[in-house]
Design an enzyme around this catalytic site. Structure first.
Site, PDB file in Angstrom:
ATOM      1  N   ASP A 287      -5.209  -5.820  -5.871  1.00 47.90           N
ATOM      2  CA  ASP A 287      -4.324  -6.285  -5.199  1.00 47.90           C
ATOM      3  C   ASP A 287      -4.128  -8.269  -4.675  1.00 47.90           C
ATOM      4  O   ASP A 287      -5.832  -8.132  -4.188  1.00 47.90           O
ATOM      5  CB  ASP A 287      -3.178  -6.303  -4.155  1.00 47.90           C
ATOM      6  CG  ASP A 287      -2.154  -7.198  -4.478  1.00 47.90           C
ATOM      7  OD1 ASP A 287      -0.652  -6.133  -4.872  1.00 47.90           O
ATOM      8  OD2 ASP A 287      -1.647  -8.229  -4.020  1.00 47.90           O
TER       9      ASP A 287
ATOM     10  N   LYS B 127       5.124  -0.676 -14.460  1.00 48.55           N
ATOM     11  CA  LYS B 127       6.778  -1.520 -13.798  1.00 48.55           C
ATOM     12  C   LYS B 127       7.065  -2.937 -14.971  1.00 48.55           C
ATOM     13  O   LYS B 127       6.484  -3.842 -15.652  1.00 48.55           O
ATOM     14  CB  LYS B 127       6.967  -1.832 -13.009  1.00 48.55           C
ATOM     15  CG  LYS B 127       8.026  -2.421 -12.135  1.00 48.55           C
ATOM     16  CD  LYS B 127       8.444  -2.808 -11.047  1.00 48.55           C
ATOM     17  CE  LYS B 127       7.547  -3.990  -9.861  1.00 48.55           C
ATOM     18  NZ  LYS B 127       7.858  -4.295  -8.620  1.00 48.55           N
TER      19      LYS B 127
ATOM     20  N   GLY C 126       0.657  -1.252  -0.221  1.00 48.18           N
ATOM     21  CA  GLY C 126       0.435   0.114  -0.107  1.00 48.18           C
ATOM     22  C   GLY C 126       0.668   1.674  -0.475  1.00 48.18           C
ATOM     23  O   GLY C 126      -0.128   1.997   0.266  1.00 48.18           O
ATOM     24  N   SER C 127       1.990   1.791  -0.325  1.00 49.02           N
ATOM     25  CA  SER C 127       3.005   2.551  -0.212  1.00 49.02           C
ATOM     26  C   SER C 127       2.459   3.422  -1.490  1.00 49.02           C
ATOM     27  O   SER C 127       2.845   4.571  -0.966  1.00 49.02           O
ATOM     28  CB  SER C 127       4.444   2.469  -0.409  1.00 49.02           C
ATOM     29  OG  SER C 127       5.420   1.419  -1.430  1.00 49.02           O
TER      30      SER C 127
END
Length: 245
Positions: A114, A196, A86-87
């Site tokens: 997620d 990413k 959760g960052s």
């Protein structure tokens, strides 16, 4: 290289904090374990994450990108794919004011997804135990969006490593393309996208494909991304929209 049973390191985090880190009782541990512990305890981003109450150091990757390009603005709607723990969601919530703490700014919306469950974050809609690539999960996201469009789609997703390079590359590219296809469906004109992937020759094709729909696409390697990591990020801005055939 073997590390000694006691290693002392001093490091500064942004000139604000100086901490002494000591390893003890490492005798008998595998070299890989010693090296992992050394990296964990001497990594300044890990210490800064603790100090700033981020759930992990990856928050600083998104922070660095947004500090430079300002893609997260108060009132924006954000989808965070592969969000656990959760960052990135924490960064997004604060910057788009999804928690409403900036009373003078518009309040945004953050939807975080997620496959793993993770703890709630004030201001975020959490879809844990949900596979972003599934049609069912994507329909749930659309329900939460209602009639609104998305300003930013983020993906820090990565597949479980198989150890077979070709398969790992194919798997993470599939995640990137899944994110891109969804972004094309829900994004407003002018929106942004971050995905990413690993450094590989196939990344150029993905970059070219994203460029068909976004005005500006860049390869990013934030300072918070470890130098020994093959990860890179493609950041795309100014979504052109999709013209119906």
């Amino acid at each position: 290289m073997l590390l000694s049973p006691m290693i002392k390191r001093f490091f500064s985090t942004g000139g604000v904090h100086l901490k002494q880190v000591t390893f003890r009782n490492l005798r008998g541990k595998k070299v890989s374990s010693q090296q992992w512990l050394a990296r964990q305890l001497t990594d300044p981003y890990i210490e800064k994450a603790r100090m700033m109450n981020f759930r992990c150091r990856s928050a600083f990757k998104l922070t660095e990108i947004d500090d430079r390009f300002r893609i997260l603005q108060p009132g924006f709607n954000v989808i965070d794919c592969g969000a656990a723990p959760g960052s990135w969601t924490q960064v997004a919530v604060n910057r788009v004011n999804a928690n409403g703490k900036k009373h003078d700014d518009r309040r945004g919306k953050v939807i975080s997804v997620d496959r793993n469950n993770f703890h709630p974050i004030d201001g975020a809609i959490i879809l844990g135990n949900s596979d972003f690539t599934s049609a069912e999960t994507q329909e749930k996201i659309k329900v939460y969006l209602g009639q609104e469009r998305v300003d930013v789609v983020l993906s820090d997703m990565a597949p479980n490593a198989t150890g077979i390079r070709e398969m790992d590359v194919e798997n993470i590219l599939n995640l990137c393309y899944s994110t891109l296809r969804f972004a094309l469906q829900v994004s407003r004109t002018g929106a942004s996208l971050i995905v990413k992937l690993w450094q590989c020759k196939e990344s150029k094709q993905l970059e070219d494909d994203i460029s068909k729909y976004y005005e500006d696409v860049r390869v990013m390697k934030p300072n918070a991304s470890r130098t020994d990591s093959a990860e890179i990020f493609l950041m795309a801005r100014e979504f052109k929209g999709v013209v119906a055939p």
